[in-house]
Design a protein around this motif. Structure first.
Motif, mmCIF file in Angstrom:
data_model
loop_
_atom_site.group_PDB
_atom_site.id
_atom_site.type_symbol
_atom_site.label_atom_id
_atom_site.label_comp_id
_atom_site.label_asym_id
_atom_site.label_seq_id
_atom_site.Cartn_x
_atom_site.Cartn_y
_atom_site.Cartn_z
ATOM 1 N N MET B 61 0.813 -1.222 0.000
ATOM 2 C CA MET B 61 0.000 0.000 0.000
ATOM 3 C C MET B 61 0.843 1.267 0.000
ATOM 4 N N ALA B 62 2.113 1.173 0.413
ATOM 5 C CA ALA B 62 2.923 2.396 0.491
ATOM 6 C C ALA B 62 4.162 2.325 -0.398
ATOM 7 N N VAL B 63 5.009 1.313 -0.160
ATOM 8 C CA VAL B 63 6.282 1.282 -0.897
ATOM 9 C C VAL B 63 6.048 1.037 -2.393
ATOM 10 N N LEU B 64 5.194 0.088 -2.713
ATOM 11 C CA LEU B 64 4.959 -0.225 -4.137
ATOM 12 C C LEU B 64 4.403 0.980 -4.909
ATOM 13 N N PRO B 65 3.348 1.655 -4.414
ATOM 14 C CA PRO B 65 2.884 2.835 -5.160
ATOM 15 C C PRO B 65 3.943 3.927 -5.255
ATOM 16 N N GLU C 116 -4.002 20.536 9.879
ATOM 17 C CA GLU C 116 -3.043 21.433 9.234
ATOM 18 C C GLU C 116 -1.743 20.700 8.883
ATOM 19 N N LEU C 117 -1.414 19.693 9.693
ATOM 20 C CA LEU C 117 -0.170 18.964 9.417
ATOM 21 C C LEU C 117 -0.206 18.315 8.044
ATOM 22 N N PHE C 118 -1.355 17.804 7.652
ATOM 23 C CA PHE C 118 -1.467 17.218 6.308
ATOM 24 C C PHE C 118 -1.267 18.307 5.253
ATOM 25 N N TRP C 119 -1.840 19.479 5.549
ATOM 26 C CA TRP C 119 -1.702 20.585 4.601
ATOM 27 C C TRP C 119 -0.245 21.036 4.505
ATOM 28 N N VAL C 120 0.430 21.036 5.647
ATOM 29 C CA VAL C 120 1.858 21.394 5.661
ATOM 30 C C VAL C 120 2.633 20.418 4.781
ATOM 31 N N PHE C 121 2.286 19.147 4.899
ATOM 32 C CA PHE C 121 2.931 18.106 4.093
ATOM 33 C C PHE C 121 2.785 18.426 2.600
ATOM 34 N N VAL C 122 1.574 18.826 2.215
ATOM 35 C CA VAL C 122 1.320 19.121 0.800
ATOM 36 C C VAL C 122 2.036 20.403 0.376
ATOM 37 N N VAL C 123 1.956 21.436 1.221
ATOM 38 C CA VAL C 123 2.577 22.718 0.853
ATOM 39 C C VAL C 123 4.099 22.551 0.732
ATOM 40 N N ILE C 124 4.685 21.814 1.659
ATOM 41 C CA ILE C 124 6.140 21.593 1.580
ATOM 42 C C ILE C 124 6.467 20.832 0.300
ATOM 43 N N MET C 125 5.609 19.876 -0.035
ATOM 44 C CA MET C 125 5.860 19.078 -1.235
ATOM 45 C C MET C 125 5.889 19.972 -2.478
ATOM 46 N N PHE C 236 9.439 9.966 3.474
ATOM 47 C CA PHE C 236 9.833 10.343 4.835
ATOM 48 C C PHE C 236 8.607 10.572 5.718
ATOM 49 N N CYS C 237 7.554 11.112 5.134
ATOM 50 C CA CYS C 237 6.349 11.399 5.925
ATOM 51 C C CYS C 237 5.413 10.188 5.999
ATOM 52 N N LEU C 238 5.313 9.481 4.877
ATOM 53 C CA LEU C 238 4.269 8.464 4.770
ATOM 54 C C LEU C 238 4.652 7.117 5.395
ATOM 55 N N LEU C 239 5.857 6.655 5.077
ATOM 56 C CA LEU C 239 6.234 5.306 5.513
ATOM 57 C C LEU C 239 6.231 5.145 7.038
ATOM 58 N N PRO C 240 6.789 6.114 7.786
ATOM 59 C CA PRO C 240 6.740 5.940 9.247
ATOM 60 C C PRO C 240 5.308 5.876 9.788
ATOM 61 N N VAL C 241 4.401 6.628 9.161
ATOM 62 C CA VAL C 241 3.004 6.599 9.630
ATOM 63 C C VAL C 241 2.422 5.201 9.422
ATOM 64 N N MET C 242 2.707 4.637 8.253
ATOM 65 C CA MET C 242 2.198 3.297 7.953
ATOM 66 C C MET C 242 2.842 2.261 8.879
ATOM 67 N N VAL C 263 7.881 6.104 16.179
ATOM 68 C CA VAL C 263 8.355 5.838 14.812
ATOM 69 C C VAL C 263 7.711 6.829 13.836
ATOM 70 N N SER C 264 6.432 7.129 14.080
ATOM 71 C CA SER C 264 5.726 8.034 13.169
ATOM 72 C C SER C 264 6.005 9.483 13.532
ATOM 73 N N LEU C 265 6.517 10.232 12.576
ATOM 74 C CA LEU C 265 6.843 11.638 12.845
ATOM 75 C C LEU C 265 5.566 12.448 13.047
ATOM 76 N N TYR C 266 4.513 12.053 12.341
ATOM 77 C CA TYR C 266 3.227 12.727 12.504
ATOM 78 C C TYR C 266 2.778 12.615 13.962
ATOM 79 N N ARG C 267 2.918 11.396 14.487
ATOM 80 C CA ARG C 267 2.499 11.173 15.860
ATOM 81 C C ARG C 267 3.416 11.933 16.828
ATOM 82 N N ASP C 268 4.701 11.958 16.516
ATOM 83 C CA ASP C 268 5.645 12.681 17.374
ATOM 84 C C ASP C 268 5.247 14.151 17.485
#
Lengths: 310, 276, 335
Positions: B61-65, C116-125, C236-242, C263-268
């Motif tokens: 769901m994450a790495v592959l996409p 807002e954190l999700f929005w920050v993620f998008v704006v930084i991107m 960097f943002c997505l994988l730790p959350v998963m 492990v999740s930066l969002y949670r941190d």
């Protein structure tokens, strides 16, 4: 048969006009495509290579349309403008890969790549990544890839850019040799005197329109509204001027230096006919007689309104 | 075509990109090691759950996409951006052929890379694990014994499907817009992560859902209780005997046909560079 | 014919005025960077859309203000449901809501902050990856370092650009909502109650600005291709959350309450923000029964690990970025 035919060809980028209702032909030999920045030169080349789709009209190579019909491109070599590379590839890999992509088989492509590299004097540097090349070397390797599959037509977009004077001279020689071997060349450049040294056959373009086409001398001759200028370097220019003033075809006389007289005339042949007789009669010592504004630069200036020859 | 194929493979395996890929793939392996270190309490069910949760959530769901997004956006997009596409489209090959050759080569590289990653994850998660003892202590909910190596084969079966489906979608996005990475990221987060996890009928429109369907067939329907779909919806979202293989193949065919049409009709030249 | 005088006809004068100090050169980089980034309509659109968080906060403040008046009436029952859905607090049995205004507002801001954190993620991107990568690609660094720009001022200027856009998402809407809420809910008395909140908003928003800016700047300095930077940022943002979701799912609470829970930066970030806003302490200090706010407290976590992780990433990123920029400045000097 014409090599390239443009028939009422137009190309728009949204509201910007790249080419505007252009009808022209490019015949065999070397043809210089000249024009100021933004005139539409690269657009024309992009259309000729099937990179761009005509908005209206058509462009044909040897009578065949190019857009979405890439078969005809196997006979064309293209050198794009600017730094367009895969910088991590070596020069040899670059030329070899594109020769293969042009349809050459493995062994033939290897030989053809080496020959093209030799022609552009790049053998010494061919194992270095292109990213490490100087501007002139990049230019030469781009020309090598255009030559590798031995095309019948070369389309070269600003091939002299970045090359040093020696490399420019060598490239010009190469183009002459190729033309003598039957390769047709369409070459665009800002450096007018280099194009002039290569060919008298021109296609002059400005604001997306063809402003002149054909032999340069013929183009100049047809510009009736512009008096022709003849520069005469002579020891007593005033004496010569007094003799010329009576001629009805002479429209103006200018002394630009102590020993230089510029004759403005609507019929240069008549002036050339009479000049020897006048010089002999006045016992004048002549150092030079030359057309002052028959060169490409002067014609370009007259036609585009961007500076004229002195 | 052969030259272009090998050229694309070499491009895909180029230094910088490969570093990023290695980092992306190292993540799930680290998680597998973490899970081994902090062994989930209980028996085979918990270990099975940990293995498949990580494989499904993180790998598929994450790495592959993300991997497919990286390569799909570069398939044509990076060549357009670097203006090197001019060398490929001014040869005697049709643009659609260029696209399909590059797509095939990229998909093969991705299958190989991701296959290695799946294998590495599996080895990190399973090697040294006494599966036999776990199975003896109690089987899975279906009463069967857990066979991790056979599950791995199931994942290998679903892998090419996932790769071509995601790669095709991201290639299409890169042809439709110059902001392909942003849009692709939004697609991954909103559609493939959030929507595919919601217990709603629209889930079937996600690639993840179709992949799960295939995995449920290849491995076991037990996988479905990891998805946390209400029983009432389960039959609708994951009908018995229905794999996602055919829908995914259809999607890939439709998307790639659109890509071929687009690539043939569009000029694919950075407009500013050709205006002179 | 060209009638304009030749360039040489204008003459050439040497600058004899005063030059600004060398340490202010970052300001020029910042202003140019903001202008350039802001020219992209998508970035502008994202920034404008972030004001929906201010609107959302104001709507919740309005609802809470109405509840203070309507508490216990039939009209209030729908609003109780909405508040429960967003803030996870059941206020239906609570009288004198004005007494809990501060803690409720804190909960509102924390709720919005998570979005807002999700929005920050998008704006930084959109705004971050090209900051240094584009300069590397265009080989523009020698142009910077041919001026009195130091690696530090260059980095500062670039960091300020991304900080500006993050701030526009995570600071400005919150402060606007606070001002609006204060002005429309009881004036000066409310101002006294919520003054500390402004400081907390600045700390949490500032933290995100520093952390997000540093990480994306470091990533941007690692490649000349912003495509890789962008994918790096997403991973960097997505994988730790998963990964965190998997860990929470399969491991027991006592195992994940330690460093495994960070492990999740969002949670941190949300755990740290929770601590800065003092949500747990504020709710627990109220005389309200625990079932009213129990769901709002969530999973209990220590602050140490998230704070250490965030600090390590921030300092590490700044160091990486600085080393890279110093290297570029030296190679630019050599060039």
């Amino acid at each position: 048969m014409a090599v390239i035919e443009l028939d009422r060809l137009s190309k728009w980028y949204g509201e910007v006009i790249g080419l505007n209702d252009v009808t022209a032909t490019v015949d065999s030999g070397i043809t210089g495509l000249i024009g100021p920045n933004g005139a539409g030169k690269s657009t024309l080349m992009g259309l000729a290579m099937g990179q761009l789709r005509p908005s209206t009209g058509s462009i044909r190579l040897w009578g065949k349309t190019v857009w979405d019909r890439p078969a005809v491109l196997s006979r064309v070599g293209y050198c794009p403008e600017g730094d367009v590379f895969w910088p991590e590839m070596t020069g040899q890999q670059f030329v070899y890969f594109l020769a293969r992509a042009s349809g050459l088989r493995r062994r033939a492509a290897r030989t053809a790549a080496l020959e093209a590299i030799d022609l552009t004097a790049m053998r010494e540097y061919m194992h270095r990544p292109i990213g490490t090349y100087s501007k002139g070397m990049r230019q030469r390797i781009k020309i090598a890839q255009a030559l590798a599959h031995m095309p019948r037509l070369l389309i070269l977009d600003e091939p002299f850019t970045g090359a040093d004077p020696v490399a420019r001279h060598d490239l010009a020689q190469l183009f002459h040799v190729l033309a003598s071997q039957g390769v047709d060349i369409l070459i665009s450049s800002h450096v007018l005197h280099e194009v002039e040294a290569l060919t008298k056959q021109i296609l002059m373009i400005d604001h997306g329109r063809i402003v002149a086409e054909g032999d340069l001398r013929e183009v100049r001759r047809r510009m009736h509204d512009r008096p022709h200028a003849i520069r005469v370097k002579v020891d007593q220019p005033r004496v010569l001027a007094s003799k010329l003033i009576g001629l009805p075809t002479v429209t103006g006389l200018k002394m630009t230096a102590e020993d230089t007289l510029i004759i403005e005339t609507s019929a240069p042949e008549k002036v050339y006919d009479r000049l020897p007789e006048m010089l002999l009669a006045g016992d004048l010592l002549v150092r030079e007689i030359a057309a002052a504004d028959a060169g490409l630069e002067a014609v370009f200036g007259y036609l585009t309104g961007r500076g004229a020859a002195d | 075509m052969v030259a272009l194929f090998w050229f694309t493979i070499r491009q895909c395996l180029r230094g910088r990109r490969l570093w990023l890929v290695a980092l992306l793939l190292a993540g799930p392996c680290s998680l597998a090691l973490l899970l081994r270190n902090f062994e989930p309490p209980g028996g085979v069910v918990e270990t099975w759950e940990a293995y498949h949760s990580a494989m499904l959530s993180l790998m598929f769901m994450a790495v592959l996409p993300l991997l497919c997004m990286l390569y799909g956006s570069a398939l044509i997009g990076s060549e357009v951006e670097a203006r090197t596409l001019v060398y490929l489209v001014t040869r005697r090959m049709r643009r659609a052929t260029v696209l399909l050759v590059r797509f095939t080569a990229t998909a093969l590289v991705l299958v190989a890379l991701f296959g290695v990653a799946v294998l590495a994850f599996h080895l990190c998660a399973v090697v040294g694990l006494d599966v036999k003892a776990l199975n003896t202590a109690g089987g899975l909910s279906s009463g069967q014994a857990w066979q991790p190596w056979s599950d791995l084969l199931g994942y290998f079966g679903a892998l090419p499907l996932g790769v071509v489906a995601f790669l095709a979608v991201f290639t299409l996005v890169s042809l439709l817009t110059s902001r392909s990475l942003t849009i692709s990221t939004m697609y991954i987060v909103i559609v493939e992560i959030v929507l595919s996890s919601l217990p709603v009928g629209a889930q079937v429109y996600t690639i993840t859902n179709q992949l799960r369907r295939s995995l449920a067939t290849f491995i076991s329907r037990d996988l479905l209780w990891l998805v946390e779909v209400p029983v009432t919806l389960q039959e609708e979202l994951y009908p018995v005997g229905a794999t996602g293989t055919i829908p995914l193949v259809m999607v890939v065919l439709a998307v790639m046909t659109s890509c071929c049409v687009l690539v043939s009709r569009r000029e694919l030249a950075p407009a500013k560079s050709v205006r002179e | 014919m060209n009638t304009a005088p030749a360039t040489s006809a204008h003459g050439y004068r040497r600058w004899s005025g005063q030059l600004s100090r060398r340490r202010w050169t970052w300001l020029a980089i910042f202003v140019a960077g903001v202008r350039l980034t802001n020219r992209a309509t998508k970035v502008r659109g994202l920034v404008w859309m972030s004001f929906m968080f201010a609107v959302g906060s104001c709507a919740l403040f309005y609802m809470l203000a109405r509840l203070e008046i309507l508490a216990g009436s039939d009209e209030a029952s729908d609003m109780y449901g909405l508040i429960n859905m967003f803030l996870h607090v059941d206020l239906s049995g609570v009288k004198q809501l004005a007494d809990f205004r501060e803690v409720l507002w804190r909960s509102v801001f924390l709720f919005m902050f998570k979005g807002e954190l999700f929005w920050v993620f998008v704006v930084i991107m959109r705004a971050g990856p090209g900051l240094i990568a584009d300069d590397l690609k265009a080989r523009a660094l020698p142009i910077y370092f041919a001026r009195p720009v130091t690696p530090l001022t260059y980095m500062m200027g670039k960091w300020m650009v991304v900080a500006f856009f993050i701030g526009m998402v995570v600071l400005v809407p919150n402060l606007l909502a606070l001002i609006f809420g204060t002005l429309t809910t009881g004036g000066l008395q409310t101002f006294g109650q919520t003054l500390a909140l402004a400081g907390d908003l600045l700390i949490t928003g500032g933290g995100v600005v520093v952390f997000g800016g540093a990480v994306v700047l470091a990533l941007s300095s690692l490649s000349s291709d912003k495509r890789y930077v962008m994918v790096g940022w997403v991973a960097f943002c997505l994988l730790p959350v998963m990964a965190q979701a998997v860990l929470f799912k399969v491991l027991p609470d006592e195992t994940t309450s330690g460093w495994l829970g960070s492990v999740s930066l969002y949670r941190d970030i949300t755990v740290t923000a929770d601590w800065v806003f003092g949500i747990r302490a504020a709710w627990e200090s109220t005389p309200l029964p625990r079932e009213v706010f129990d769901r709002a407290l969530g999973r209990q976590s220590t602050l140490v690990y998230p704070a250490v992780v965030l600090l390590t990433f921030t300092i590490g990123s700044l160091l990486i970025c600085y080393c890279r920029v110093v290297r570029f400045s030296r190679s630019a000097a050599n060039a």
